[in-house]
Design a protein around this motif. Sequence first.
Motif, PDB file in Angstrom:
ATOM      1  N   ARG A 102      46.715 123.569 -73.418  1.00 31.33           N
ATOM      2  CA  ARG A 102      48.243 123.941 -73.926  1.00 31.33           C
ATOM      3  C   ARG A 102      48.435 125.343 -74.411  1.00 31.33           C
ATOM      4  O   ARG A 102      47.424 125.961 -74.793  1.00 31.33           O
ATOM      5  N   ARG A 103      49.616 125.822 -74.273  1.00 29.35           N
ATOM      6  CA  ARG A 103      49.788 127.192 -74.764  1.00 29.35           C
ATOM      7  C   ARG A 103      50.157 127.278 -76.370  1.00 29.35           C
ATOM      8  O   ARG A 103      50.311 126.080 -77.106  1.00 29.35           O
ATOM      9  N   PHE A 112      45.557 129.979 -75.696  1.00 31.07           N
ATOM     10  CA  PHE A 112      45.665 128.550 -75.180  1.00 31.07           C
ATOM     11  C   PHE A 112      44.529 127.689 -76.095  1.00 31.07           C
ATOM     12  O   PHE A 112      43.508 128.022 -76.607  1.00 31.07           O
ATOM     13  N   GLU A 141      47.400 124.817 -67.099  1.00 33.19           N
ATOM     14  CA  GLU A 141      48.419 124.672 -68.536  1.00 33.19           C
ATOM     15  C   GLU A 141      49.409 123.518 -68.284  1.00 33.19           C
ATOM     16  O   GLU A 141      50.068 123.353 -67.245  1.00 33.19           O
TER      17      GLU A 141
END
Length: 343
Positions: A102-103, A112, A141
């Motif tokens: 995930r960002r 991330f 992502e």
Amino acid sequence: MASTTGKNRSILAGLVAPAVTETPTLERGAPATERLTTRLTGLARVTAGDIKEKTLKLVDPARCRMWERHNRRYDLLNESVCGDLLESLRSQGEQEFPAIVRRVERDPDYDFEVICGARRHWAVSYLKNVEHRDIRYLVEERELTDEQAFRLADVENRSRKDISDYERALDYRHAVETFYGGTAQRMAERLEVPKAWLSRFLDLAKLPTDVVEAFGDVRQLRENHAREIKPLLADGASRPRVMAEAKRLGVQQAEMIAKGQGPLDAPKVLALLKRAAAGDAKPAAKAGKPVTAVINAAGATLFTLARKGSKKVVLELALDADASNADFAEAFQRELLRMRPKG
């Protein structure tokens, strides 16, 4: 748990789009008209929603941190645990399956956080930093809520043998309180697992710290051990004896590990806890004075120690113990240094 593979597929299907493929590629050497037709067909399927494109990225592993709720103990990863993966990466020169990330927002040190792929992250980092190989971390992502991230990580790792039962149990205990209002039934339904199966892991996570440390290495501690220890702790008479033995074992395990020795294995630890629960230890020399059993690395009792006043100790040798004279001498020297007043 029966047939976890089929259920895992079912859960994964709910976490990803209907059919996920990588960006369509064309075969080399195909005629121009065929390549054009293939591309147009692929684009049409994407537009229609039959397939979903996903973009994979090659990133610097140093720009990725572990999700704080990742269900794998990153500090337990090493060359041995990741040996098979390291060999695969060396032979292929690249990572075959992407990690799920995930960002990260508002963190200048990371881009991330890793939801699935801790072993891959450790292995790529090792090859890059230790072996100085030109390799990067392959990631996909996604936008995921914490609950979705938990379920995705769980379904990917549930059947893996390299995540210990205790690591998984702690993850489940946190999740049931955080995402499911403390209701195991609701969590079991969401994960599509039997409630009884989930409850066994939740019981494992509730073991006292001294009992956990008695096993030396949490990777040895399994949910079936918790099933056998639970009734011993629930009994008012046996619980103090079990806790005292667990504390003694924890100290011994730490000493053995500090010396570079392997800890006692789980069956031996469990047997010693059960023996303590049954009150099999020899009675103390004086009423109310505890007896300490001293054992060797194989779990054999060498002798017992019982206090006799403030300056004396009664030692009773177990001459039939399956141990060498060196075991006795080493244990005696250790206990002497521990108990003799410093002058």
